[in-house]
Design a protein around this motif. Structure first.
Motif, PDB file in Angstrom:
ATOM      1  N   ALA A 137      18.221  48.173 -14.988  1.00  0.00           N
ATOM      2  CA  ALA A 137      18.473  47.201 -14.456  1.00  0.00           C
ATOM      3  C   ALA A 137      19.562  46.812 -15.572  1.00  0.00           C
ATOM      4  O   ALA A 137      20.557  45.398 -14.780  1.00  0.00           O
ATOM      5  CB  ALA A 137      17.298  46.445 -15.407  1.00  0.00           C
ATOM      6  N   HIS A 194      22.260  48.478 -15.719  1.00  0.00           N
ATOM      7  CA  HIS A 194      23.241  48.838 -14.909  1.00  0.00           C
ATOM      8  C   HIS A 194      23.459  47.258 -13.650  1.00  0.00           C
ATOM      9  O   HIS A 194      24.860  46.703 -13.144  1.00  0.00           O
ATOM     10  CB  HIS A 194      23.597  49.896 -14.693  1.00  0.00           C
ATOM     11  N   VAL A 195      22.411  46.631 -13.400  1.00  0.00           N
ATOM     12  CA  VAL A 195      23.091  45.981 -12.135  1.00  0.00           C
ATOM     13  C   VAL A 195      23.756  44.565 -12.341  1.00  0.00           C
ATOM     14  O   VAL A 195      24.102  44.329 -11.281  1.00  0.00           O
ATOM     15  CB  VAL A 195      21.771  45.801 -11.181  1.00  0.00           C
ATOM     16  N   TRP A 196      24.113  44.291 -13.790  1.00  0.00           N
ATOM     17  CA  TRP A 196      24.252  43.231 -13.978  1.00  0.00           C
ATOM     18  C   TRP A 196      26.122  42.732 -13.552  1.00  0.00           C
ATOM     19  O   TRP A 196      26.886  42.398 -12.907  1.00  0.00           O
ATOM     20  CB  TRP A 196      24.647  43.018 -15.707  1.00  0.00           C
ATOM     21  N   LEU A 197      26.475  44.617 -13.989  1.00  0.00           N
ATOM     22  CA  LEU A 197      28.023  45.156 -13.100  1.00  0.00           C
ATOM     23  C   LEU A 197      27.815  44.588 -11.586  1.00  0.00           C
ATOM     24  O   LEU A 197      29.142  43.912 -11.149  1.00  0.00           O
ATOM     25  CB  LEU A 197      28.275  46.601 -13.508  1.00  0.00           C
ATOM     26  N   ILE A 198      26.791  45.572 -10.764  1.00  0.00           N
ATOM     27  CA  ILE A 198      26.960  44.869  -9.112  1.00  0.00           C
ATOM     28  C   ILE A 198      27.413  43.205  -9.546  1.00  0.00           C
ATOM     29  O   ILE A 198      28.110  43.418  -8.358  1.00  0.00           O
ATOM     30  CB  ILE A 198      26.221  45.451  -9.406  1.00  0.00           C
ATOM     31  N   PHE A 199      26.469  42.193 -10.311  1.00  0.00           N
ATOM     32  CA  PHE A 199      26.003  41.866  -9.951  1.00  0.00           C
ATOM     33  C   PHE A 199      27.812  41.154  -9.968  1.00  0.00           C
ATOM     34  O   PHE A 199      27.876  40.335  -9.347  1.00  0.00           O
ATOM     35  CB  PHE A 199      25.300  41.063 -10.595  1.00  0.00           C
ATOM     36  N   GLY A 211      18.232  33.406  -6.692  1.00  0.00           N
ATOM     37  CA  GLY A 211      17.816  34.436  -7.309  1.00  0.00           C
ATOM     38  C   GLY A 211      17.545  34.486  -9.348  1.00  0.00           C
ATOM     39  O   GLY A 211      16.780  35.096  -9.483  1.00  0.00           O
ATOM     40  N   TRP A 250      33.837  39.006  -5.417  1.00  0.00           N
ATOM     41  CA  TRP A 250      34.472  39.305  -3.818  1.00  0.00           C
ATOM     42  C   TRP A 250      33.906  38.399  -2.838  1.00  0.00           C
ATOM     43  O   TRP A 250      35.084  38.622  -1.692  1.00  0.00           O
ATOM     44  CB  TRP A 250      34.288  40.881  -3.850  1.00  0.00           C
ATOM     45  N   THR A 251      32.901  37.998  -2.822  1.00  0.00           N
ATOM     46  CA  THR A 251      32.173  36.856  -2.106  1.00  0.00           C
ATOM     47  C   THR A 251      33.099  35.352  -2.332  1.00  0.00           C
ATOM     48  O   THR A 251      33.856  34.848  -1.667  1.00  0.00           O
ATOM     49  CB  THR A 251      30.256  37.124  -2.011  1.00  0.00           C
ATOM     50  N   LEU A 305      30.229  41.830  -9.653  1.00  0.00           N
ATOM     51  CA  LEU A 305      31.413  42.571  -8.102  1.00  0.00           C
ATOM     52  C   LEU A 305      31.359  41.706  -7.146  1.00  0.00           C
ATOM     53  O   LEU A 305      32.270  40.904  -5.961  1.00  0.00           O
ATOM     54  CB  LEU A 305      31.063  43.577  -8.551  1.00  0.00           C
ATOM     55  N   VAL A 306      29.593  41.656  -6.950  1.00  0.00           N
ATOM     56  CA  VAL A 306      29.964  40.840  -5.218  1.00  0.00           C
ATOM     57  C   VAL A 306      29.554  39.396  -5.625  1.00  0.00           C
ATOM     58  O   VAL A 306      30.767  38.940  -4.703  1.00  0.00           O
ATOM     59  CB  VAL A 306      28.347  41.442  -5.123  1.00  0.00           C
ATOM     60  N   VAL A 307      29.814  39.127  -6.607  1.00  0.00           N
ATOM     61  CA  VAL A 307      29.873  37.315  -6.774  1.00  0.00           C
ATOM     62  C   VAL A 307      31.215  37.060  -6.475  1.00  0.00           C
ATOM     63  O   VAL A 307      31.997  35.970  -5.814  1.00  0.00           O
ATOM     64  CB  VAL A 307      29.114  36.491  -8.100  1.00  0.00           C
ATOM     65  N   LEU A 354      22.759  31.789  -6.312  1.00  0.00           N
ATOM     66  CA  LEU A 354      22.536  32.032  -7.651  1.00  0.00           C
ATOM     67  C   LEU A 354      21.326  31.860  -8.063  1.00  0.00           C
ATOM     68  O   LEU A 354      20.794  31.912  -9.056  1.00  0.00           O
ATOM     69  CB  LEU A 354      23.593  31.946  -7.814  1.00  0.00           C
TER      70      LEU A 354
END
Ligand code: HDD
Ligand code: HEM
Ligand code: HEM
Lengths: 454, 351
Positions: free
Chosen positions: B58, B60-65, B311, B71-72, B67-69, B308
């Motif tokens: 869990a 780790h997912v902050w990193l994904i978060f 979420g 790149w969008t 990145l995707v914010v 956001l």
């Protein structure tokens, strides 16, 4: 030294290694993603049956699966991370220009994965800490998040196939991006449903095949029978539906991406009453050595034997996808799908008549290979989709060659990814084998006992 | 605050969470590396494993978060950074893979050699990954990532003094956070001697981090003048707060108030990153691309802001639930006991 030159080159030479790197990372990730989508539901179902019937063998089976799920989830999460880097590292032309249009589902996906990761942690860690009811309830968000996550990512891919939700100005810059609308293009629903069912087939057949191997080796106790029966039943129910959905998605492709359909069928000339070709090699606008079923293609696409199916001749030559790859991949998917349907029918028939598994060793052998078969079918389906879209990364709008990063030395990435994934695959196999054998091991999300508490 | 700033702010909050939670997990790996031989380090390693096992994914997912914010909402700046800095980013991603896989797998193997191998992979990648992320931050903060696809130097953008400083500080901060967090965990688990050991480690890393930070001021002055000016100008109050919080955390460690020390340490680390952001504001990419220029169209930003907010409503209770459950002692409701009486022992009981 040509190889070295090839790898270190920057610019347009980056295209091939970048595509291969993307394909390898995605092809690896998707197997684990299938487990993330389908396994939670199967595990919780098994746990629920176990509690309801007071059957500790079933709860034990669920616990073993939950541990495997933990390992697979960890592998899926880390390989997904590499993917999100690669979207920017390899395809800046795509992200730079269209990130605002199709990046949005990835943000929603981010939330879905977050919820899934949290509740996978809760589910595994809570195995001995929550009441059965609370424990099974904690699995609900995990199941739902897995489905939602799959929907969002697939909708991003469907957008690449059929871009909607924006306008381009005279210079080709995006104006008026509408990210919600972009998520619901014409490919989204068929692609999502098809992928969702594929996840259940992959997970169901693969888990069943592990126990089929065990039974072939003589471990025919109830534990192994249940381990085979539950996932196989799931897969057998899903398979016929999947074939029907395959028809739906093929029609969606025929409507929206005629070049891809022509490549899938390796058909050069626009034909009425088109036959369905199996196998063969396509060269210079002609398919050789193929087996042809007359009228079948027109029937499938138009539900009319004389329907007209456009061929590749309608498409400019520099917009032809690599026909042989697409055609053979498509044949592989449909062929394996049909074989799996036969297996499901065999199992269903015997169960319906006799309430037991078919007894011959041939049945177990078929189940034992079905798992690999389902994976190959799914990978072949993705190769059909992705290679069939070439040379476009965003269909009819952006060429893959124009999206790739020109950074020097990018090709080393492919070499590195090949090495990393080879090692990772070997270790994953070793660890899963151990998990399949013993119950004494721990999943990564489970904590060891604290001192003095045992 | 504009909409673009709000969205970027949300990504920044994600980065803070990743630095604190993910960072502490990385730091756990660093202490695993330094725990000594197999026998001597056994209890330390077990403690580390217990405290990150259920939460690292869990976290780790902050990193994904993030990145995707990015790149969008800030596609162009994201594409520029990802292509120029692709080498450290790829290496960091490999580190994440090696680390996650090794951590997940080492519990499932039995031979000591395999265990040691996975353990080493886990520990070493815990060291390298934050280093590369720190180097990435250093590259951006020192203005070496210009706008445009692969427009910067793919080597010098991260092989430079500021990146080296960023990488070193990242490793130290992770190690420090982990040590502080583990003090309280060890005490809760009834292992006072381990708590003492981590207290010592926390104090030593705090001292080293402080020293590197001081030396870093000189590095930034020479190598990243814009950042330096920002830090010593507008960012100065934030930096001062960071120093005060750091000293406060040391005082709390000395008096063994571990839970409070956690919070104050988190504040110290947060303020370092906030200092960077304040110093760099309003630029996303130095020297010229501002937040507003980098931001995408209005409807995308609005959709992002809504997503956001919605979420957060789902996520925050879920995270709180995970962390509180995790503090709960095991086996309050053992499944063996809840199985119906008279049922044969399940396969779980076989081990
Ligand atoms: C177990 C897996 C599996 C099985 C048995 C099938 N498929 Fe499939 N197929 C997939 C797994 C899959 C997939 C991997 O999930 C794909 C890739 C992209 C997608 O959305 O689904 C896919 C893509 C895909 C596409 C391309 C869609 C596009 O480019 O938008 C078509 C036309 C079909 N399938 C058609 C079929 C037909 C007619 C089948 C009947 C036998 C079939 N599939 C069985
Ligand atoms: C839904 C998520 C997916 C997204 C967003 C996605 C995106 C991409 C992108 C950006 C590329 C590179 C550009 C291009 O070649 O067109 C690509 C290529 C490719 N992808 Fe996907 N993909 C997805 C799923 C998959 C999966 C699961 C596979 C499984 C094998 C796959 C197989 C491939 C292949 C084989 C290529 C190379 C095609 C070629 O260049 O000939 N993709 N994909
Ligand atoms: C059809 C394609 C895809 C499907 C169905 C899919 C599905 C999933 C699922 C269900 C998970 C949860 C973890 C797991 O179960 O292992 C996952 C993890 C992840 N995926 Fe994919 N994925 C696909 C393609 C992609 C692509 C193209 C990207 C990024 C560009 C991506 C990024 C991620 C990330 C970052 C994670 C980790 C999240 C975490 O840490 O929990 N995935 N994926």
């Amino acid at each position: 030294m040509a190889v070295l030159e090839f790898i270190t080159a920057g610019g347009a030479e980056n295209l091939w290694p970048a595509r291969m790197q993307m394909a390898l990372s995605l092809g690896w990730h998707i197997i684990f993603a299938c487990f993330g989508i389908a396994f939670p539901a199967i595990v919780v179902f098994t746990e629920w049956r176990g509690h309801r019937r007071g059957d500790p063998e079933l709860t034990g089976l669920a616990h073993t699966w939950a541990k495997a799920m933990g390992v697979l989830f960890a592998a899926g999460a880390v390989s997904g991370t590499l993917l999100s880097f690669e979207m920017g590292i390899l395809w800046p032309g795509l992200m730079d220009r269209f990130g605002e249009v199709f990046g949005f589902p990835f943000v929603l996906e981010g939330f879905a994965f977050f919820v899934e990761a949290i509740f996978v942690g809760v589910y595994l860690f809570g195995w001995n800490r929550l009441s059965p009811r609370a424990h099974m309830l904690s699995a609900v968000p995990m199941v739902l998040a897995g489905i939602a996550g799959a929907f969002f990512v697939v909708s991003a891919n469907a957008w690449m196939n059929n871009p909607t939700g924006f306008r381009l100005d005279a210079e080709g810059a995006v104006v008026d991006a509408r990210p919600w609308a972009a998520m619901f293009g014409p490919s989204t629903w068929p692609q999502f449903v098809h992928m969702w069912l594929a996840a259940f087939m992959v997970t169901g057949f693969l888990v069943a095949s592990v126990y089929a191997v065990g039974m072939l080796r003589g471990r025919r106790d109830r534990y192994h029978r249940m381990g085979l029966l539950i996932p196989l039943t799931v897969a057998a129910i899903v398979t016929p539906v999947q074939i029907g959905v395959g028809d739906w998605i093929a029609n969606a492709v025929a409507d929206n991406q005629p070049a891809k359909l022509a490549a899938m069928e390796a058909q050069y000339e626009t034909t009425s009453g088109a036959g369905l070709s199996l196998g063969g090699i396509y060269r210079d606008g002609e398919l050789r050595y193929a087996l042809e079923i007359p009228y079948a293609l027109s029937l499938l696409i138009h539900h009319d034997p004389d329907g007209v199916v456009p061929g590749l001749e309608e498409v400019p030559v520099d917009e032809h996808p690599p026909v042989n790859v697409v055609h053979l991949a498509y044949n592989a998917m449909v062929g394996i799908g049909t074989a799996l349907l036969l297996l499901a029918a065999w199992f269903g028939l015997v169960w319906w008549r006799r309430r037991r598994l078919p007894e011959t060793a041939w049945f177990l052998r078929a189940v034992a290979v079905s798992g690999v078969g389902a994976v190959v079918a799914m990978e072949a389906g993705w190769i059909t989709t992705e290679v069939g879209r070439q040379p476009w990364i965003v269909y009819k709008i952006l060429r893959t060659a124009d999206a790739v990063s020109p950074a020097p030395g990018l090709g080393y990435g492919l070499v590195a990814v090949v090495v990393v994934y080879t090692v990772l695959t070997l270790f994953t196999a070793v660890v899963l084998r151990r998990l399949a054998r013993g119950h004494d091991t721990l999943a990564p999300q489970e904590a060891g006992e604290r001192p003095g508490s045992s | 605050m504009t909409l673009a700033e709000a969205v970027l702010g949300a990504a920044f909050v994600g980065l803070l969470a990743y630095a604190l939670f993910g960072g502490a997990d990385f730091g756990g790996g660093v202490w695993d590396l330094l725990a000594g031989g197999t026998r001597r380090g056994r209890r330390t390693r077990a403690l580390i494993e217990r405290s990150i096992g259920p939460v690292w994914e869990a976290n780790h997912v902050w990193l994904i978060f993030v990145l995707v914010v990015l790149w969008t909402g800030f596609s162009g700046a994201f594409a520029a950074a990802a292509t120029t800095l692709y080498i450290p980013l790829t290496l960091a991603a490999f580190g994440i893979i090696a680390r996650g896989a090794a951590f997940a797998y080492r519990k499932s193997v039995s031979t000591p050699a395999m265990r040691r191998f996975f353990g080493a992979a886990f520990a070493l990648s815990s060291l390298f990954t934050p280093f590369f992320f720190g180097a990435v931050v250093g590259g951006v903060a020192s203005g070496r990532v210009p706008p445009g696809i692969a427009a910067g130097d793919v080597v010098r953008s991260w092989v430079n003094p500021t990146s080296f400083l960023g990488g070193t500080l990242a490793v130290l901060v992770c190690a420090y956070l982990a040590a502080v967090f583990l003090c309280a965990d060890a005490r809760r688990d009834g292992e006072p001697d381990l708590a003492e050991a981590f207290r010592l480690r926390a104090l030593v890393t705090a001292a080293v981090t402080g020293a590197v930070g001081l030396a870093g001021v000189a590095v930034l002055r020479a190598d990243a003048p814009v950042l330096f000016a920002g830090l010593t100008g507008r960012g100065l109050p934030v930096l001062a707060l960071s120093v005060v919080a750091g000293l406060g955390a040391i005082a709390l460690l000395l008096t063994r108030r571990y839970v409070l020390a956690r919070l104050v340490s988190a504040l110290a680390v947060t303020t370092i990153l906030v200092g960077w952001a304040v110093a760099q504001y309003p630029y996303v990419l130095l020297p010229g691309l501002t937040v507003e220029q980098a931001a995408q169209g209005r409807s995308t930003l609005t959709a992002l802001a809504i997503a956001l907010a919605a979420g957060a409503v789902v996520l925050i209770p879920a995270l709180v639930y995970l962390y509180t459950l995790f503090q709960r002692p095991p086996a309050v409701n053992d499944r063996g006991a809840s199985a119906p009486a008279g049922a044969p022992p399940g396969p779980d009981a076989r081990s």
